[in-house]
Motif scaffolding. Sequence first.
Motif, short mmCIF file in Angstrom:
data_model
loop_
_atom_site.label_atom_id
_atom_site.label_comp_id
_atom_site.label_asym_id
_atom_site.label_seq_id
_atom_site.Cartn_x
_atom_site.Cartn_y
_atom_site.Cartn_z
N PHE A 1 -35.29 17.36 15.27
CA PHE A 1 -34.82 18.33 14.15
C PHE A 1 -33.44 17.08 13.28
CE2 PHE A 1 -35.54 21.32 17.55
CZ PHE A 1 -36.80 22.32 16.96
N ARG A 2 -33.96 17.66 13.01
CA ARG A 2 -32.72 16.84 11.28
C ARG A 2 -31.93 17.78 10.58
NH1 ARG A 2 -32.45 12.30 8.93
NH2 ARG A 2 -31.36 11.84 6.53
N SER A 3 -30.45 18.18 11.21
CA SER A 3 -29.93 18.64 10.19
C SER A 3 -29.15 17.71 8.44
CB SER A 3 -28.05 18.26 10.66
OG SER A 3 -27.46 19.00 9.49
N ASN A 4 -30.27 18.96 7.49
CA ASN A 4 -30.13 18.54 6.02
C ASN A 4 -28.90 18.51 5.70
OD1 ASN A 4 -32.81 18.62 5.89
ND2 ASN A 4 -32.45 21.42 4.94
N LEU A 5 -27.52 17.85 5.85
CA LEU A 5 -26.30 17.44 6.21
C LEU A 5 -25.74 16.51 7.10
CD1 LEU A 5 -23.25 17.47 4.91
CD2 LEU A 5 -22.70 19.01 6.83
N ILE A 6 -26.32 15.28 5.78
CA ILE A 6 -26.35 13.93 6.09
C ILE A 6 -25.47 13.02 5.78
CG2 ILE A 6 -27.77 11.78 5.78
CD1 ILE A 6 -29.97 14.33 4.43
N VAL A 7 -24.55 11.97 6.27
CA VAL A 7 -24.03 11.33 5.92
C VAL A 7 -24.61 10.05 5.70
CG1 VAL A 7 -22.10 9.87 6.90
CG2 VAL A 7 -21.71 12.21 7.41
N THR A 8 -24.57 8.81 4.83
CA THR A 8 -25.15 7.73 4.85
C THR A 8 -24.17 6.48 4.88
OG1 THR A 8 -27.23 8.60 3.12
CG2 THR A 8 -26.57 6.62 3.70
N ASN B 1 -25.97 15.09 1.19
CA ASN B 1 -25.93 13.79 1.35
C ASN B 1 -24.50 13.03 1.04
OD1 ASN B 1 -25.94 11.03 2.82
ND2 ASN B 1 -27.82 10.24 0.96
N ILE B 2 -23.48 13.40 2.23
CA ILE B 2 -22.03 12.57 1.81
C ILE B 2 -22.44 10.96 1.51
CG2 ILE B 2 -19.65 12.83 2.38
CD1 ILE B 2 -20.21 15.64 3.69
N LEU B 3 -21.60 9.98 0.99
CA LEU B 3 -21.99 8.79 0.69
C LEU B 3 -20.96 7.95 -0.08
CD1 LEU B 3 -23.52 8.47 -2.26
CD2 LEU B 3 -26.38 8.75 -1.14
N GLY B 4 -20.88 7.28 -0.33
CA GLY B 4 -19.96 5.96 -0.98
C GLY B 4 -20.57 5.20 -1.69
N ASN C 1 -26.01 14.47 -3.69
CA ASN C 1 -25.43 13.38 -3.09
C ASN C 1 -23.76 13.89 -3.41
OD1 ASN C 1 -27.50 12.48 -2.14
ND2 ASN C 1 -26.97 10.92 -4.02
N ILE C 2 -22.73 14.00 -2.91
CA ILE C 2 -21.22 13.85 -3.09
C ILE C 2 -21.06 12.48 -1.98
CG2 ILE C 2 -19.35 14.70 -1.75
CD1 ILE C 2 -21.07 17.73 -1.45
N TYR C 3 -20.37 11.81 -3.72
CA TYR C 3 -19.71 10.74 -3.86
C TYR C 3 -18.84 10.88 -3.70
CZ TYR C 3 -18.90 5.52 -5.56
OH TYR C 3 -18.80 5.01 -5.70
N ILE C 4 -17.94 10.33 -2.57
CA ILE C 4 -16.55 10.27 -2.31
C ILE C 4 -16.05 8.98 -2.04
CG2 ILE C 4 -17.15 12.09 -0.69
CD1 ILE C 4 -16.18 10.42 1.94
N HIS D 1 -13.00 6.29 4.08
CA HIS D 1 -12.32 7.26 3.01
C HIS D 1 -11.00 7.76 4.03
CE1 HIS D 1 -10.90 10.32 0.53
NE2 HIS D 1 -11.67 10.40 -0.26
N PRO D 2 -9.90 8.27 3.51
CA PRO D 2 -8.78 8.25 4.87
C PRO D 2 -9.56 9.91 5.32
CG PRO D 2 -8.28 8.19 2.60
CD PRO D 2 -9.67 7.16 2.55
N GLN D 3 -10.01 10.69 4.15
CA GLN D 3 -9.88 11.74 4.33
C GLN D 3 -11.58 12.53 5.14
OE1 GLN D 3 -8.47 13.16 1.39
NE2 GLN D 3 -6.87 14.62 2.21
N PHE D 4 -11.85 10.78 5.49
CA PHE D 4 -13.84 11.24 5.47
C PHE D 4 -14.18 12.32 6.36
CE2 PHE D 4 -17.58 10.12 8.79
CZ PHE D 4 -18.49 10.58 7.91
N LYS D 5 -13.64 13.08 7.32
CA LYS D 5 -14.05 13.96 8.20
C LYS D 5 -13.77 15.39 7.25
CE LYS D 5 -12.93 12.73 13.22
NZ LYS D 5 -12.51 12.57 14.34
#
Length: 304
Positions: A94-101, A59-62, A11-14, A68-72
Motif C-alpha cells: 500500500f502506497r500513500s498518495n502523500l509523498i516526500v521526495t 509530493n513534498i520536495l525541494g 508537487n509542493i515545493y518548500i 526546511h526548519p519547518q519540514f514536519k
Amino acid sequence: MAKKLKIYYANIYITNVCNLNCPGCYYFNNFKYKGHQNLAELKSVYQRWAEELEIERINILGGEPTLHPQFKEWVMLARDTFNPGLTEPKPGVFRSNLIVTTNGTHLNKIPEWFNFFSEQKVSLDISLHNPADEYELLEEIKAAIPTKRTKLDEGDGYHKKYFIVDTDDNVTAIGFEWWFSQGPLIETAPGSFKLHDSDVEIAHSNCVHSVCHTFKDGKLYKCGTVAQFPDLLEQFDLDVSDKDKELMLAYKPLSVDDTVETKKEFIDNLRKSIPQCKFCPEKYIGDEIFAGKGVKPYIKIKSV
C-alpha cells in the motif's frame, strides 16, 4: 458548495536549499540556491486551495525538503488540508498518495522520523544519487522501523526499489530510485552552460516532467522548472539574451485569488505545452546521476 476542480498530481515545493549537487537538477538546486518557503505566510493560501482543488497525489520536495526548519509542519499541512488517500501498486504493498521526495541523507537527523511519517501516512521516495550509499541508507531505515511491522520487497530492473511496508497501513512504501535524466542546462565547457533551444512541441511530448505540476509561493505552475526561473534570474547574474529572460519571466502561474473561470481554463490546459518548453531537451537520456556532497558555486548559464 461548488464542485472542486481536479488535478491528479502536484508537487509542493518548500525549499531551494540542498546538501548535494546532482548534475541536471530540474530545480537548479545543484548550485548555491537560497531560500525556504515561508509557512506562516503560505499556510492560509494552501488551505484555500484545498477548498477548491481535489489533488489525488501530492509530493513534498525541494531542494532537500528535510532541510526546511519547518519540514514536519509542511507535511502536516498537506495531510490536514488535501488529505491524499492510498493506492495499492502491487498486492499487499500500500502506497500513500502523500509523498516526500528526499535524497535520504538527513533522515536520521529528524527525531522519530518513522513514527512521524507513520502518523501522517507518508510514502517516502528516496532519490539515490549515490548508489554506494544504498546499503547504509537501507540499514538506517530498517533500524528505524519495528521489524515485526515490516517486510522487504526487492524489485527488478533498472528502476529497482525496496519497499518497506508497514502492516498498519500508515507508512506504506519507501522506495529507492537511481534512474534520472538530464535537465534544462547543457554544459559546453567546464564552468560554462547554456539552455536548450528546442522545438516546443517535441520537448513537451517527450518531457518526463510534463505532468509534474508544482506549487511554489502558493501559486500553481505547469512544472517545477518554469517555477524556478524567477528565482534563478533574481539570485544569479545569468548570461542569457534579453529575449530569453523575458520569456523565462513571462509565464503567469495560477493564483488562489484568480477567478473560477481562470482557474478552470488554467487547469484544463495544464497538460499542454507552454512556450518555456523550448528551454528543455527534445530527447531525454536516462542514466545514473551521481551527486557530489555540498552544492557547487554559481556557474554562468549561456543562452543558445
